[in-house]
Design a protein around this motif. Structure first.
Motif, PDB file in Angstrom:
ATOM      1  N   ARG A  55       0.844  -1.188   0.000  1.00 37.52           N
ATOM      2  CA  ARG A  55       0.000   0.000   0.000  1.00 37.52           C
ATOM      3  C   ARG A  55       0.885   1.245   0.000  1.00 37.52           C
ATOM      4  O   ARG A  55       1.986   1.233   0.536  1.00 37.52           O
ATOM      5  N   LYS A  60      -2.856  12.061  -1.647  1.00 38.25           N
ATOM      6  CA  LYS A  60      -3.192  12.025  -0.227  1.00 38.25           C
ATOM      7  C   LYS A  60      -4.260  13.047   0.142  1.00 38.25           C
ATOM      8  O   LYS A  60      -4.069  14.243  -0.119  1.00 38.25           O
ATOM      9  N   ALA A 114     -11.660   7.016   3.743  1.00 41.64           N
ATOM     10  CA  ALA A 114     -12.722   7.365   4.683  1.00 41.64           C
ATOM     11  C   ALA A 114     -13.383   8.691   4.312  1.00 41.64           C
ATOM     12  O   ALA A 114     -14.608   8.830   4.354  1.00 41.64           O
ATOM     13  N   ARG A 166     -11.799   1.201   9.729  1.00 42.78           N
ATOM     14  CA  ARG A 166     -10.551   1.926   9.998  1.00 42.78           C
ATOM     15  C   ARG A 166     -10.656   2.841  11.210  1.00 42.78           C
ATOM     16  O   ARG A 166      -9.824   3.696  11.435  1.00 42.78           O
TER      17      ARG A 166
HETATM   18  C1  PEP Z   1      -4.724   6.137   4.312  1.00 44.28           C
HETATM   19  O1  PEP Z   1      -4.959   4.934   4.062  1.00 44.28           O
HETATM   20  O2  PEP Z   1      -3.584   6.616   4.351  1.00 44.28           O
HETATM   21  C2  PEP Z   1      -5.870   6.982   4.664  1.00 44.28           C
HETATM   22  C3  PEP Z   1      -5.854   8.296   4.397  1.00 44.28           C
HETATM   23  O3  PEP Z   1      -6.856   6.305   5.269  1.00 44.28           O
HETATM   24  P1  PEP Z   1      -8.313   6.806   5.744  1.00 44.28           P
HETATM   25  O4  PEP Z   1      -9.029   7.177   4.497  1.00 44.28           O
HETATM   26  O5  PEP Z   1      -8.885   5.584   6.408  1.00 44.28           O
HETATM   27  O6  PEP Z   1      -8.105   7.945   6.687  1.00 44.28           O
END
Ligand code: PEP
Ligand code: MN
Length: 262
Positions: A55, A60, A114, A166
């Motif tokens: 991963r 981001k 998320a 998560r």
């Molecule tokens: C991630 O996997 O780095 C991430 C941003 O996860 P989440 O969407 O669960 O916060």
């Protein structure tokens, strides 16, 4: 509704393997692709530890607009190189509907994070592809809302969906998010899809990642996706919760026992 409960489980393809068949799948890697040596060093350690997939985010979603937002398409090229070198399939997040095509042609599994669980336009576009999707639960989403988000993917004809718990927002502030372990058996009662857990974003600190990973295995999850880095102190994103790659083999060993015992 296209979701239906067990007993039948639909394994979801991940490279030459799958999630949701026999065995416990471990997806590991840094929060984000930072540069070539960081990614390749970490990826090689992930492979050597016996994890099943890599991963790393090239795009981001960040709480602050001033934080590092990923390398973008050059990051996807580095992920392709890491896959080539290690043989590991790659999971990476798509945050923008305009990137769906480049993501679909670059990664083995598209993560919908998320913060985008209820981005219905993005869900529709991901549902039009035939690339497996990892759908993460929104940080304040009920399981009903997660399942309806999932229906958007299925409704587009993409049946390759893995659900991921998560951690959710609660009144507790001692850690980053509250890992809702009960979501695992509930999602398994209510869907035929594989269910995995991300222990890292709930933990928020590396010392809590292993206990939460073991809890996921004990609760019957089909796997985990966790953050690991070759040098967490220098990580551009989520360094505090990154498991140093040297600690991955011991986690794999403990998960092996946990899974054998389950
Ligand atoms: C991630 O996997 O780095 C991430 C941003 O996860 P989440 O969407 O669960 O916060
Ligand atoms: Mn992260």
């Amino acid at each position: 509704a296209r979701l239906h409960g067990r007993p039948d489980c639909t394994p979801v393809t991940l490279g030459e393997s799958s999630i949701g068949g026999p065995g416990f799948t471990v997806v590991a890697g840094p929060c984000s692709v930072e540069n070539r040596s960081q990614l390749l060093t970490t990826a090689e350690a992930v492979r050597a530890a016996g994890a099943h997939a890599l991963r790393a985010g090239a795009f981001k979603p960040r709480t602050s607009p001033y934080s590092f937002h990923g390398l973008g398409v050059p990051g996807l090229r580095l992920l392709a190189e890491a896959r080539e070198v290690t043989g590991l399939p790659v999971v990476s997040e798509c945050v923008d509907v305009r990137d769906i095509e480049v993501m679909a042609s670059s990664v083995d599994m598209i993560q919908i994070g998320a913060r985008n669980m209820q981005n219905y336009t993005l869900l529709r576009e991901a549902g039009r592809t035939r690339v497996p999707v990892l759908l993460k639960r929104g940080l304040a989403a009920t399981l009903d809302e997660l399942l309806l988000a999932c229906e958007y993917l299925l409704d587009g004809g993409n049946e390759q969906v893995v659900l991921c718990e998560r951690g959710i927002r609660t009144f507790e502030t001692s850690y980053r998010f509250t890992l809702d372990v009960a979501a695992v058996p509930v999602l398994k009662e209510r869907t035929h899809l594989p269910v995995i857990v991300d222990p890292s974003h709930a933990a928020g600190a590396k010392g809590r990642v292993v206990p939460l990973a073991l809890a996921a295995a004990a609760a019957g999850a089909d796997g985990i996706i966790l953050e690991s880095h070759h040098d967490p102190a220098t990580a551009l994103c989520d360094g505090a919760q990154a498991l140093p790659v040297e600690e991955l083999p011991a986690l794999m060993e403990r998960l092996g026992h946990a899974c054998a015992a389950a």
